[in-house]
Scaffold this motif. Structure first.
Motif, PDB file in Angstrom:
ATOM      1  N   GLU A  56      23.069  11.174  38.218  1.00  0.00           N
ATOM      2  CA  GLU A  56      23.168   9.737  38.447  1.00  0.00           C
ATOM      3  C   GLU A  56      22.426   9.344  39.728  1.00  0.00           C
ATOM      4  OE1 GLU A  56      27.035   7.888  39.208  1.00  0.00           O
ATOM      5  OE2 GLU A  56      26.306   6.177  38.064  1.00  0.00           O
ATOM      6  N   ILE A  57      21.555   8.362  39.587  1.00  0.00           N
ATOM      7  CA  ILE A  57      20.832   7.836  40.748  1.00  0.00           C
ATOM      8  C   ILE A  57      21.204   6.365  40.889  1.00  0.00           C
ATOM      9  CG2 ILE A  57      18.560   7.356  41.755  1.00  0.00           C
ATOM     10  CD1 ILE A  57      17.422   9.643  40.071  1.00  0.00           C
ATOM     11  N   LEU A  58      21.730   5.988  42.036  1.00  0.00           N
ATOM     12  CA  LEU A  58      22.094   4.587  42.256  1.00  0.00           C
ATOM     13  C   LEU A  58      21.023   3.944  43.141  1.00  0.00           C
ATOM     14  CD1 LEU A  58      25.438   2.953  42.538  1.00  0.00           C
ATOM     15  CD2 LEU A  58      23.835   2.482  44.404  1.00  0.00           C
ATOM     16  N   ILE A  59      20.450   2.882  42.631  1.00  0.00           N
ATOM     17  CA  ILE A  59      19.344   2.228  43.331  1.00  0.00           C
ATOM     18  C   ILE A  59      19.837   1.012  44.117  1.00  0.00           C
ATOM     19  CG2 ILE A  59      17.173   0.955  43.009  1.00  0.00           C
ATOM     20  CD1 ILE A  59      16.855   3.946  42.446  1.00  0.00           C
ATOM     21  N   LEU A  60      19.494   0.991  45.391  1.00  0.00           N
ATOM     22  CA  LEU A  60      19.765  -0.178  46.223  1.00  0.00           C
ATOM     23  C   LEU A  60      18.430  -0.687  46.763  1.00  0.00           C
ATOM     24  CD1 LEU A  60      22.869   0.911  48.358  1.00  0.00           C
ATOM     25  CD2 LEU A  60      22.818  -0.550  46.332  1.00  0.00           C
ATOM     26  N   PRO A  61      18.052  -1.912  46.405  1.00  0.00           N
ATOM     27  CA  PRO A  61      16.764  -2.441  46.862  1.00  0.00           C
ATOM     28  C   PRO A  61      16.652  -2.407  48.381  1.00  0.00           C
ATOM     29  CG  PRO A  61      17.774  -3.904  45.233  1.00  0.00           C
ATOM     30  CD  PRO A  61      18.792  -2.868  45.560  1.00  0.00           C
ATOM     31  N   GLY A  62      15.485  -1.942  48.855  1.00  0.00           N
ATOM     32  CA  GLY A  62      15.247  -1.891  50.294  1.00  0.00           C
ATOM     33  C   GLY A  62      15.870  -0.687  50.978  1.00  0.00           C
ATOM     34  N   VAL A  63      16.616   0.117  50.234  1.00  0.00           N
ATOM     35  CA  VAL A  63      17.263   1.288  50.844  1.00  0.00           C
ATOM     36  C   VAL A  63      16.659   2.578  50.284  1.00  0.00           C
ATOM     37  CG1 VAL A  63      19.452   2.488  51.255  1.00  0.00           C
ATOM     38  CG2 VAL A  63      19.417  -0.015  51.142  1.00  0.00           C
ATOM     39  N   ASN A  64      16.580   2.697  48.954  1.00  0.00           N
ATOM     40  CA  ASN A  64      16.083   3.951  48.365  1.00  0.00           C
ATOM     41  C   ASN A  64      15.108   3.713  47.210  1.00  0.00           C
ATOM     42  OD1 ASN A  64      17.991   3.007  46.549  1.00  0.00           O
ATOM     43  ND2 ASN A  64      18.777   5.036  46.037  1.00  0.00           N
ATOM     44  N   ASP A  65      14.396   2.572  47.244  1.00  0.00           N
ATOM     45  CA  ASP A  65      13.502   2.285  46.114  1.00  0.00           C
ATOM     46  C   ASP A  65      12.034   2.156  46.529  1.00  0.00           C
ATOM     47  OD1 ASP A  65      13.748  -0.100  47.489  1.00  0.00           O
ATOM     48  OD2 ASP A  65      13.792  -1.346  45.681  1.00  0.00           O
ATOM     49  N   SER A  66      11.685   2.709  47.702  1.00  0.00           N
ATOM     50  CA  SER A  66      10.269   2.667  48.092  1.00  0.00           C
ATOM     51  C   SER A  66       9.480   3.658  47.241  1.00  0.00           C
ATOM     52  CB  SER A  66      10.105   3.039  49.573  1.00  0.00           C
ATOM     53  OG  SER A  66      10.369   4.414  49.727  1.00  0.00           O
ATOM     54  N   ARG A  67       8.174   3.529  47.235  1.00  0.00           N
ATOM     55  CA  ARG A  67       7.336   4.445  46.457  1.00  0.00           C
ATOM     56  C   ARG A  67       7.559   5.896  46.919  1.00  0.00           C
ATOM     57  NH1 ARG A  67       4.363   4.846  41.723  1.00  0.00           N
ATOM     58  NH2 ARG A  67       4.692   2.594  41.748  1.00  0.00           N
ATOM     59  N   GLU A  68       7.711   6.094  48.265  1.00  0.00           N
ATOM     60  CA  GLU A  68       7.947   7.452  48.795  1.00  0.00           C
ATOM     61  C   GLU A  68       9.288   7.995  48.292  1.00  0.00           C
ATOM     62  OE1 GLU A  68       7.219   4.757  50.857  1.00  0.00           O
ATOM     63  OE2 GLU A  68       5.090   5.278  50.758  1.00  0.00           O
ATOM     64  N   ASP A  69      10.302   7.120  48.319  1.00  0.00           N
ATOM     65  CA  ASP A  69      11.627   7.544  47.844  1.00  0.00           C
ATOM     66  C   ASP A  69      11.568   7.961  46.385  1.00  0.00           C
ATOM     67  OD1 ASP A  69      13.810   7.315  49.806  1.00  0.00           O
ATOM     68  OD2 ASP A  69      13.122   5.252  49.996  1.00  0.00           O
ATOM     69  N   LEU A  70      10.948   7.115  45.568  1.00  0.00           N
ATOM     70  CA  LEU A  70      10.943   7.382  44.130  1.00  0.00           C
ATOM     71  C   LEU A  70      10.115   8.617  43.803  1.00  0.00           C
ATOM     72  CD1 LEU A  70      10.684   3.696  42.834  1.00  0.00           C
ATOM     73  CD2 LEU A  70      12.711   5.134  42.977  1.00  0.00           C
ATOM     74  N   THR A  71       9.033   8.839  44.559  1.00  0.00           N
ATOM     75  CA  THR A  71       8.217  10.040  44.350  1.00  0.00           C
ATOM     76  C   THR A  71       9.032  11.295  44.678  1.00  0.00           C
ATOM     77  OG1 THR A  71       6.244   8.782  44.881  1.00  0.00           O
ATOM     78  CG2 THR A  71       6.047  11.177  45.007  1.00  0.00           C
ATOM     79  N   ALA A  72       9.769  11.231  45.798  1.00  0.00           N
ATOM     80  CA  ALA A  72      10.606  12.383  46.190  1.00  0.00           C
ATOM     81  C   ALA A  72      11.731  12.596  45.175  1.00  0.00           C
ATOM     82  CB  ALA A  72      11.175  12.156  47.589  1.00  0.00           C
ATOM     83  N   LEU A  73      12.312  11.510  44.691  1.00  0.00           N
ATOM     84  CA  LEU A  73      13.376  11.643  43.684  1.00  0.00           C
ATOM     85  C   LEU A  73      12.832  12.254  42.391  1.00  0.00           C
ATOM     86  CD1 LEU A  73      15.445   8.345  44.164  1.00  0.00           C
ATOM     87  CD2 LEU A  73      16.368  10.667  44.231  1.00  0.00           C
ATOM     88  N   LYS A  74      11.618  11.832  42.046  1.00  0.00           N
ATOM     89  CA  LYS A  74      10.999  12.382  40.829  1.00  0.00           C
ATOM     90  C   LYS A  74      10.791  13.888  40.965  1.00  0.00           C
ATOM     91  CE  LYS A  74       7.335  11.243  37.592  1.00  0.00           C
ATOM     92  NZ  LYS A  74       6.161  10.438  37.320  1.00  0.00           N
ATOM     93  N   GLN A  75      10.351  14.304  42.146  1.00  0.00           N
ATOM     94  CA  GLN A  75      10.150  15.749  42.376  1.00  0.00           C
ATOM     95  C   GLN A  75      11.481  16.489  42.273  1.00  0.00           C
ATOM     96  OE1 GLN A  75       8.178  15.895  46.172  1.00  0.00           O
ATOM     97  NE2 GLN A  75       6.170  15.486  45.285  1.00  0.00           N
ATOM     98  N   ALA A  76      12.522  15.883  42.852  1.00  0.00           N
ATOM     99  CA  ALA A  76      13.854  16.520  42.792  1.00  0.00           C
ATOM    100  C   ALA A  76      14.316  16.632  41.341  1.00  0.00           C
ATOM    101  CB  ALA A  76      14.866  15.717  43.609  1.00  0.00           C
ATOM    102  N   CYS A  77      14.066  15.590  40.564  1.00  0.00           N
ATOM    103  CA  CYS A  77      14.452  15.622  39.133  1.00  0.00           C
ATOM    104  C   CYS A  77      13.684  16.714  38.401  1.00  0.00           C
ATOM    105  CB  CYS A  77      14.189  14.273  38.475  1.00  0.00           C
ATOM    106  SG  CYS A  77      15.282  12.971  39.066  1.00  0.00           S
TER     107      CYS A  77
END
Ligand code: SF4
Length: 312
Positions: free
Chosen positions: A172-193
Motif C-alpha cells: 500500500e502506497i498512500l499519496i499526499l500531494p506535495g509530500v511524496n508525489d514528486s518525480r524523484e519520489d515516484l521514481t524511487a518508489l518505482k525502484q522499490a516496487c
C-alpha cells in the motif's frame, strides 16, 4: 464487549472482517502524518507482549462459539501489530481452529527486516505492508519513523518476505500531494516496487483528517497519473469512501446511531467509540463514508478532530 477484537467491520477491501488488536493505543514504529488514530504516543521497535496472549485467545474462542465465521480475521488496530511478540502464536492458533477463515495482516512493514517477524506472518493469506516513500527525506517527513529504522533495511525486509511468502502481498502506497508525489519520489518508489515485486500495489490517499492539519488528499486524476507511472497492470486505486457503503457488512443501524449522536453534539471518533460501545476503527469506517459523501464534516480542536452533521 471485547477488549482486543473489533467488528466485524465493513472493510473496504476484505468484506466482513473481524479485527484483532494486539497492541494498545497508540504504540507504533512510525508516526505517520496521515494516521487516523492520531499521534503515536510510544514510538518504538521493541517487540513484546503488549496485550496478554491468553486474553486474546479467550476472546477469539468466545467469538467463534457465538458468531458465524467472518470472511477475514485482520490484524490491525490502533498501532503496529507486528510489534506484538505473540502475533505468530495467534495466527497459528487461528489457522489450527479455523482453517477456513482467511487471515490478513495490515502492517507498516518496518519490522519485516527481522527473520522472526517474516516467519510469524508466513501462514497469513494476505499481508499488506505500507511503503509511502523510498527517499529518506520524504520517509522522515511522511512517516516520522522511530530512529532505529533504516529505510534500506525496511524495503529489503519486505522484499525478503515476498521471496518466501506464498500468500498475497499487497503493497500500500498512500499519496499526499506535495509530500511524496514528486518525480524523484515516484521514481524511487518505482525502484522499490521493482525490488519488492508485490502481487499488487494499492494506491491510496487521505480519507479524513490525519495527525497534522496541513495535508490534503490527492485527486483521482493524480492517482491515475501515478498508476500509469508505476505500471497500470500492477497498481489498483483504492475505492473512494462512498463506494464502501456497497459492502455487505455496512450496517445502516450503526450509521444512524452515529448520525443521531453527532447531530446532538460534535464528537471525536474516540467519543463515538465509547458512546456506541464499539472499536474506534469500526467508527472510522463509517465516518469515512459519511464524510466522503458530504453528510458530515470535521473540524480540528484541541482535543482532536470533531465530527458534526453538515448544516445545509
Ligand atoms: S503505521 Fe499505521 S498505525 Fe502507525 S502511525 Fe502509520 S498509519 Fe498510524
Amino acid at each position: 464487549m471485547y477488549q482486543h477484537l473489533f467488528g466485524p467491520v465493513p472493510s473496504r477491501r476484505l468484506g466482513m472482517s473481524l479485527g484483532v488488536d494486539l497492541v494498545t493505543h497508540k504504540i507504533c514504529s512510525l508516526d505517520c502524518i496521515y494516521c487516523e488514530c492520531g499521534r503515536t504516543t510510544e514510538l518504538t521497535v521493541e517487540r513484546k507482549e503488549y496485550v496478554p496472549h491468553d486474553a486474546v485467545i479467550k476472546e477469539l474462542d468466545d467469538y467463534f462459539k457465538q458468531n458465524p465465521d467472518p470472511d477475514y480475521i485482520t490484524f490491525s488496530g490502533s498501532g503496529e501489530p507486528t510489534l506484538s511478540a505473540r502475533i505468530g502464536d495467534v495466527i497459528a492458533w487461528i489457522k489450527d481452529k479455523k482453517p477456513g477463515v482467511s487471515i490478513a495482516v495490515l502492517t507498516n512493514g518496518t519490522l519485516l527486516c527481522h527473520k522472526e517477524v517474516r516467519e510469524a506472518l508466513l501462514p497469513a493469506d494476505l499481508v499488506m505492508p505500507s511503503l509511502d516513500a523510498a527517499l529518506v527525506s520524504s520517509f522522515q517527513k511522511i512517516n516520522r519513523p522511530c530512529a532505529k529504522i533504516n529505510l534500506d533495511h525496511y524495503i529489503k525486509g519486505i522484499a525478503d518476505f515476498q521471496k518466501a511468502y506464498t500468500g498475497k502481498l499487497a503493497l500500500e502506497i498512500l499519496i499526499l500531494p506535495g509530500v511524496n508525489d514528486s518525480r524523484e519520489d515516484l521514481t524511487a518508489l518505482k525502484q522499490a516496487c521493482d525490488t519488492i515485486l508485490p502481487d499488487v500495489i494499492q494506491l491510496n490517499t487521505l480519507d479524513r483528517p490525519g495527525a497534522v492539519s496541513d495535508i490534503s488528499a490527492a485527486t483521482h486524476e493524480k492517482l491515475l497519473e501515478i498508476q500509469n507511472f508505476l505500471g497500470k497492470d500492477r497498481v489498483e486505486i483504492i475505492a473512494a469512501a462512498a463506494q464502501r457503503r456497497e459492502t455487505k457488512a455496512y450496517r445502516n443501524d450503526m450509521e444512524s446511531a452515529i448520525l443521531e449522536t453527532i447531530h446532538r453534539r460534535p464528537c471525536t471518533p474516540e467519543d463515538l467509540a465509547s458512546i456506541l460501545g464499539t472499536h474506534i476503527n469500526d467508527i472510522n469506517k463509517y465516518l469515512s463514508v459519511l464524510e466522503g459523501e458530504g453528510t458530515i464534516e470535521s473540524m480540528r480542536q484541541d482535543r482532536g478532530v470533531f465530527y458534526q452533521t453538515c448544516k445545509k
